[in-house]
Scaffold this motif. Structure first.
Motif, PDB file in Angstrom:
ATOM      1  N   GLY A 198       1.093  -1.305  -0.097  1.00 20.42           N
ATOM      2  CA  GLY A 198       0.197   0.186   0.034  1.00 20.42           C
ATOM      3  C   GLY A 198       0.965   1.284  -0.273  1.00 20.42           C
ATOM      4  N   ASN A 199       2.306   1.393   0.961  1.00 22.90           N
ATOM      5  CA  ASN A 199       2.905   2.262   0.677  1.00 22.90           C
ATOM      6  C   ASN A 199       3.409   2.730   0.079  1.00 22.90           C
ATOM      7  N   TRP A 200       3.694   1.502  -1.214  1.00 20.95           N
ATOM      8  CA  TRP A 200       4.360   2.121  -2.500  1.00 20.95           C
ATOM      9  C   TRP A 200       3.393   1.888  -3.820  1.00 20.95           C
ATOM     10  N   ALA A 201       1.711   1.478  -3.457  1.00 17.39           N
ATOM     11  CA  ALA A 201       1.197   2.290  -4.469  1.00 17.39           C
ATOM     12  C   ALA A 201       0.190   3.623  -4.294  1.00 17.39           C
ATOM     13  N   TYR A 202       0.994   3.910  -3.121  1.00 19.10           N
ATOM     14  CA  TYR A 202       0.758   5.599  -2.819  1.00 19.10           C
ATOM     15  C   TYR A 202       1.195   6.472  -3.475  1.00 19.10           C
ATOM     16  N   GLN A 203       2.073   6.152  -5.015  1.00 20.53           N
ATOM     17  CA  GLN A 203       3.055   6.511  -5.634  1.00 20.53           C
ATOM     18  C   GLN A 203       1.849   6.984  -7.204  1.00 20.53           C
ATOM     19  N   PHE A 204       0.245   6.722  -6.963  1.00 25.79           N
ATOM     20  CA  PHE A 204      -0.293   6.300  -7.991  1.00 25.79           C
ATOM     21  C   PHE A 204      -1.860   7.183  -7.540  1.00 25.79           C
ATOM     22  N   THR A 205      -1.777   7.055  -6.261  1.00 29.22           N
ATOM     23  CA  THR A 205      -3.309   7.752  -5.783  1.00 29.22           C
ATOM     24  C   THR A 205      -3.510   7.556  -4.080  1.00 29.22           C
ATOM     25  N   PRO A 206      -3.461   8.513  -3.315  1.00 25.61           N
ATOM     26  CA  PRO A 206      -3.948   8.506  -1.877  1.00 25.61           C
ATOM     27  C   PRO A 206      -4.845   7.450  -1.767  1.00 25.61           C
ATOM     28  N   HIS A 207      -6.381   7.100  -2.967  1.00 27.22           N
ATOM     29  CA  HIS A 207      -7.368   6.132  -2.195  1.00 27.22           C
ATOM     30  C   HIS A 207      -7.208   4.895  -2.195  1.00 27.22           C
ATOM     31  N   ILE A 208      -6.379   4.619  -1.213  1.00 25.27           N
ATOM     32  CA  ILE A 208      -6.243   3.071  -1.226  1.00 25.27           C
ATOM     33  C   ILE A 208      -7.140   2.398  -0.479  1.00 25.27           C
ATOM     34  N   GLN A 209      -7.473   0.646  -0.527  1.00 25.59           N
ATOM     35  CA  GLN A 209      -8.336   0.244   0.973  1.00 25.59           C
ATOM     36  C   GLN A 209      -7.796  -0.936   0.848  1.00 25.59           C
ATOM     37  N   LEU A 210      -7.523  -1.880   1.504  1.00 29.72           N
ATOM     38  CA  LEU A 210      -7.474  -3.313   1.817  1.00 29.72           C
ATOM     39  C   LEU A 210      -8.770  -3.555   1.802  1.00 29.72           C
ATOM     40  N   PRO A 211      -9.267  -4.839   1.049  1.00 31.64           N
ATOM     41  CA  PRO A 211     -10.462  -5.153   0.652  1.00 31.64           C
ATOM     42  C   PRO A 211     -11.221  -5.525   2.343  1.00 31.64           C
ATOM     43  N   SER A 212      -9.942  -6.236   3.018  1.00 29.16           N
ATOM     44  CA  SER A 212     -11.063  -6.490   4.405  1.00 29.16           C
ATOM     45  C   SER A 212     -11.884  -5.041   5.349  1.00 29.16           C
ATOM     46  N   SER A 213     -11.325  -4.536   5.324  1.00 26.91           N
ATOM     47  CA  SER A 213     -12.148  -3.638   6.086  1.00 26.91           C
ATOM     48  C   SER A 213     -13.336  -2.786   5.127  1.00 26.91           C
ATOM     49  N   LEU A 214     -13.532  -3.675   3.862  1.00 25.65           N
ATOM     50  CA  LEU A 214     -14.579  -2.946   2.559  1.00 25.65           C
ATOM     51  C   LEU A 214     -16.120  -3.749   2.923  1.00 25.65           C
ATOM     52  N   THR A 215     -16.076  -5.370   3.352  1.00 23.77           N
ATOM     53  CA  THR A 215     -16.838  -6.260   3.654  1.00 23.77           C
ATOM     54  C   THR A 215     -16.545  -6.799   5.004  1.00 23.77           C
ATOM     55  N   GLN A 216     -17.874  -7.889   4.926  1.00 27.05           N
ATOM     56  CA  GLN A 216     -17.805  -8.792   5.984  1.00 27.05           C
ATOM     57  C   GLN A 216     -17.549 -10.597   4.886  1.00 27.05           C
ATOM     58  N   ASN A 217     -18.176 -10.203   4.016  1.00 26.65           N
ATOM     59  CA  ASN A 217     -18.029 -11.168   2.702  1.00 26.65           C
ATOM     60  C   ASN A 217     -16.320 -11.974   3.036  1.00 26.65           C
ATOM     61  N   SER A 218     -16.353 -13.224   4.503  1.00 23.54           N
ATOM     62  CA  SER A 218     -15.377 -13.778   4.530  1.00 23.54           C
ATOM     63  C   SER A 218     -14.497 -14.257   3.340  1.00 23.54           C
ATOM     64  N   GLN A 219     -15.123 -14.906   2.516  1.00 25.49           N
ATOM     65  CA  GLN A 219     -14.486 -15.281   1.093  1.00 25.49           C
ATOM     66  C   GLN A 219     -13.177 -14.125   0.209  1.00 25.49           C
ATOM     67  N   LEU A 220     -14.263 -12.802   0.735  1.00 29.10           N
ATOM     68  CA  LEU A 220     -12.552 -11.853   0.575  1.00 29.10           C
ATOM     69  C   LEU A 220     -12.123 -11.181   0.879  1.00 29.10           C
ATOM     70  N   GLN A 221     -11.677 -12.113   1.818  1.00 31.39           N
ATOM     71  CA  GLN A 221     -11.057 -11.675   3.130  1.00 31.39           C
ATOM     72  C   GLN A 221      -9.524 -11.733   3.269  1.00 31.39           C
ATOM     73  N   ASP A 222      -9.092 -13.257   1.961  1.00 35.64           N
ATOM     74  CA  ASP A 222      -7.747 -13.858   2.539  1.00 35.64           C
ATOM     75  C   ASP A 222      -6.516 -12.653   2.128  1.00 35.64           C
ATOM     76  N   GLY A 223      -6.628 -11.243   1.992  1.00 34.35           N
ATOM     77  CA  GLY A 223      -6.217 -10.223   2.639  1.00 34.35           C
ATOM     78  C   GLY A 223      -4.760  -9.639   1.271  1.00 34.35           C
ATOM     79  N   ASN A 224      -5.117 -10.557   0.246  1.00 27.49           N
ATOM     80  CA  ASN A 224      -3.735 -10.329  -0.253  1.00 27.49           C
ATOM     81  C   ASN A 224      -4.394  -9.382  -2.116  1.00 27.49           C
ATOM     82  N   SER A 225      -5.660  -8.956  -2.056  1.00 20.84           N
ATOM     83  CA  SER A 225      -5.320  -7.684  -2.444  1.00 20.84           C
ATOM     84  C   SER A 225      -5.688  -6.212  -2.235  1.00 20.84           C
ATOM     85  N   LEU A 226      -5.198  -5.210  -3.026  1.00 19.90           N
ATOM     86  CA  LEU A 226      -5.305  -4.013  -2.778  1.00 19.90           C
ATOM     87  C   LEU A 226      -6.323  -3.626  -3.719  1.00 19.90           C
ATOM     88  N   LEU A 227      -6.728  -2.657  -3.283  1.00 20.32           N
ATOM     89  CA  LEU A 227      -7.671  -1.542  -3.934  1.00 20.32           C
ATOM     90  C   LEU A 227      -7.288   0.130  -4.498  1.00 20.32           C
TER      91      LEU A 227
END
Lengths: 506, 277
Positions: A84-113
């Motif tokens: 996420g710190n690296w991606a900060y050079q492209f945009t300040p609006h970065i999110q980890l999916p774990s904070s986005l949804t309660q859907n446990s299938q999407l929460q294994d934490g290897n994506s950056l939005l």
């Protein structure tokens, strides 16, 4: 809004591979029902036939020196945070999916939005942005899937849908552009939604296979059967409920750790992990537009004690390629007290990024930063005390009228006591000064130095320094050697001896 | 540029200078840094010190005039915002003397290296960095290939590297494109171009070294046995009278009783030591 999703399917593997000096077969293991199972396997492990889901003993049967590392989700989250710190050079609006949804299938934490709609102007086009994103992904984070779509969930699901395609390296990588629109959604299967299995089964028992069919159903009826959470998920997926624009918080201090799978017992082996840590530090510093002058390394040793290795830099740096050569030189001097298990880099103090100016007309490019870098480099190899500048001190004693000072500070003419400028003596001074006066033999009171000396000028009496217990009371002469060389000699009025103190350049 | 055919084609290469042609210095590329000594400027192909590259200064012993020869160079290069580096000088460059001669002390960088290897490493780093205008080094026993590295680094960094070596090295070949030799003859300090690009070396050239000592010597009193002898200003190198031991012993006895002249320090004027003294 335009969302980009970077999906790292092999993040857990990537994290461990960073600490390996050479590629080798590696699996990440998990424990299910008291059985150790292969959760992910890298390319070398897959090549010998190890597949996810296998038990560890059977995998070890296939590959003798297989490295099995238990999964560490906290460490994976930290790695993602650094991405996420690296991606900060492209945009300040970065999110980890774990904070986005309660859907446990999407929460294994290897994506950056990343919300990149606001950065398009800077990068001119989506294509350019996508190219730069893929080019600049830190080394060692492969494979990486990228998808663009109008809502966060859609981008996330589309990126994750590419998963099966490349984790099995046999499947050809699709070169389709990663740009999707919401119109592509209805064609997808409901399995693509990554819902819990019971919900998928329920949908399929209803005869609903594609999203088109799902969207056609009345909302009230769906809400009754699947609950409000599901409806909110669908509405955010289609953009009916707008996404909240996140803002990324960079941590105040930088801290990164590398844990080694094997003990490192020579300093040379530390170079590879050091480079990794410095690259991560560079991403962080670039994101914050800061530089640092202090690096603090903490080595965890075999006996669990910590060895601290602080490093000071003469000038602020933020690029790893500038810091690494310095570290290489310092590394040779580092004495390891015991083999190293882990290496941590902590940086707590930052300074503003120096802004350099360059001259168009001169062939060399020398700014303050590069000059200080040179001093840093020299100090790292020769030692701090062996690199200095020359300064002047307002004192009549010749040996105290100059001082070694920090390079670049130079002229100090102020009187140390009053801070006032004092005129230096107008008497003639030699170009070279002997660090300590050299005693001369004398013949009938006349000084000798490679022959009889001829006194040309003098005496100049210097009688001072009574206040700091280093008094001098001398008569200085300019003398000529038989060879023609001019010397600066004095007769000490206390011990009545001749001394050589300087050499004129003539 | 590729060379085809007979070896004669090689001679047409623009970088090849043939001894039969006019010296390159005749075309006067005036991009050198003036040495401050007109005859030497004439003899050097760039019309002065080269702005980049390696040069050797061969001295019979340290302190034979090399510092004064380099002072104009130090003064001019100090104007650039780059380091003036001294590596392992035989003695300390005396800061007040440098400052009085107009050398920028704030750009001076003094390095001490224990081993020759470190010295050559430091020199190469400084030359190649582009952050140094002049790098002076006093190496003990450099190898030709090490000097070649320094020459390449100096060209890369647009810096002038100066090696100060004993005169005995004049017989050894060196990859440095410019070699000068200093000597002290009866008439004073002389310099000779041993080797330079695009020209023959030169004969011995006398340097009118503008030494402070030489100028001041004229007006000042010289301690002699009996009286203060004042020399006229225009006498460039007066041979001062040789002191005899007795006279100096007398002077030294008398000195403590003299009064300090506030403006010029001690003005020595002595009368023959009589019984009263």
């Amino acid at each position: 809004m335009l969302w980009a999703c970077l999906h790292f399917p092999a993040l857990a593997l990537n994290r461990v591979e960073q600490t390996l000096p050479a590629p080798r077969a590696l699996v990440i293991e998990i424990t299910r029902r008291q059985r150790r199972l292969v959760w992910q396997a890298n390319a070398q492990a897959r090549a010998v036939g190890i597949a996810p889901g296998m038990t560890i003993p059977s995998a070890q049967g296939l590959c003798r020196d297989l490295l099995c590392v238990p999964r560490n989700e906290t460490a994976e989250q930290d790695t993602l945070q650094e991405l996420g710190n690296w991606a900060y050079q492209f945009t300040p609006h970065i999110q980890l999916p774990s904070s986005l949804t309660q859907n446990s299938q999407l929460q294994d934490g290897n994506s950056l939005l990343l919300e990149v709609g606001h950065s398009l102007r800077l990068f001119h086009s989506k294509e350019n942005l996508a190219r730069q994103l893929l080019e600049k992904i830190p080394a060692g984070f492969q494979p990486c899937h990228l998808a663009f779509c109008d809502t966060a969930f859609a981008a996330l699901l589309l990126a994750r849908a590419q998963d099966g395609a490349t984790l099995d390296s046999a499947a050809p990588k699709t070169n389709a552009p990663p740009f999707y629109s919401l119109h592509d959604l209805p064609a997808q299967s409901v399995r693509w939604l990554q819902l819990a299995d019971d919900k998928i089964a329920l949908l399929e028992s209803m005869g609903i296979v594609t999203l088109e069919q799902l969207f056609a159903l009345p909302h009230d009826a769906l809400a009754k059967r699947f609950g409000p959470d599901f409806m909110l998920y669908l509405r955010r997926l289609t953009g009916a409920v707008p996404d909240i624009l996140p803002s990324w918080q960079l941590p105040d201090q930088f801290r990164a750790t590398l844990e080694f799978l094997h003990e490192l017992d020579t300093t040379d082996q530390l170079l590879f992990p050091l480079r990794n840590l410095l690259t991560r530090l560079q991403h962080y510093l670039q994101a914050r537009q800061l530089a640092t002058t202090e690096l603090h390394f903490i080595l965890t040793l075999r006996n669990r004690t910590l060895q601290h290795w602080p490093l000071g830099l003469a000038a602020p740096h933020y690029r790893s390629e500038h810091m690494l050569p310095l570290l290489q030189l310092k590394l040779a001097q580092l004495q390891l007290q015991a083999p190293v298990l882990a290496l941590q880099l902590a940086v707590n103090r930052f300074v503003e990024l120096p802004r350099g100016q360059q001259d168009l007309l001169t062939p060399w490019q020398s700014d303050n930063v590069s000059r200080q870098q040179l001093v840093d480099k020299l100090k790292a190899r020769l030692g701090d005390t062996n690199v200095c500048g020359l300064g002047m001190v307002a004192d009549h004693r010749p040996e105290k009228s100059w001082a070694a000072c920090a390079p670049g500070t130079g002229k100090i003419l102020a009187d140390p006591a009053s801070g006032k400028m004092q005129p230096q003596s107008q008497e003639q001074r030699p170009f070279w000064l002997l660090p300590t006066p050299q005693k001369l033999r004398d013949k009938k009171g006349l000084p000798l130095h490679e022959g009889e000396l001829q006194l040309l000028k003098g005496p100049e009496r210097i009688d001072t320094g009574w206040w700091d217990d280093q008094p001098v009371n001398r008569d200085y002469f300019v003398a000529r050697q038989p060879g023609g060389r001019l010397l600066w000699i004095y007769r000490d009025r206390v011990d009545q001896q001749w001394y050589l103190h300087g050499i004129f350049g003539e | 540029m590729t060379i085809h055919g007979s070896p004669l084609n090689l001679l047409r290469h623009p970088a090849v200078w043939r001894a039969g042609e006019a010296p390159l210095s005749a075309q006067r590329r005036q991009d050198g840094i003036a040495t401050g000594f007109a005859p030497l400027d004439q003899a050097l192909p760039d019309g002065g010190w080269p702005v980049s590259g390696l040069a050797e200064l061969l001295c019979p012993h340290w302190g034979c005039g090399e510092a004064e020869l380099l002072l104009p160079l130090l003064r001019q290069l100090g104007a650039q915002q780059r380091w003036l580096v001294w590596i392992n000088p035989p003695w300390l460059p005396f800061a007040p003397a440098l400052a009085r001669q107009g050398v920028a002390l704030e750009h001076t960088l003094l390095l001490r290296c224990e081993r020759d290897k470190d010295l050559l490493w430091a020199m190469e780093q400084c030359l190649g960095s582009g952050s140094c205008s002049l790098v002076q080094g006093w190496p003990a026993r450099p190898q030709p290939q090490q000097l070649r590295r320094l020459q390449l680094a100096a060209q890369k960094g647009h810096s002038l590297g100066l090696l100060l070596r004993p005169s005995a090295c004049a017989q050894q070949p060196s990859p440095a494109p410019l070699r000068l030799e200093l000597a002290r003859h009866a008439a004073g300090v002389q310099v000779r171009v041993v080797k330079c690009r695009g020209n023959w070396g030169s004969d011995w050239l006398a340097l009118q070294v503008p030494v402070a000592a030489g100028q001041e010597r004229g007006g000042d009193a010289v301690v002699s046995g009996q009286v203060a002898v004042a020399y006229p200003e225009q006498a460039a190198f007066p041979a001062p009278p040789v002191l005899n031991a007795d006279a100096v012993a007398n002077v030294l006895q008398v000195l403590p009783r003299l009064k300090m002249d506030s403006a010029s320090g001690w003005n020595v004027s002595l009368t023959p030591p009589g019984p009263g003294l």
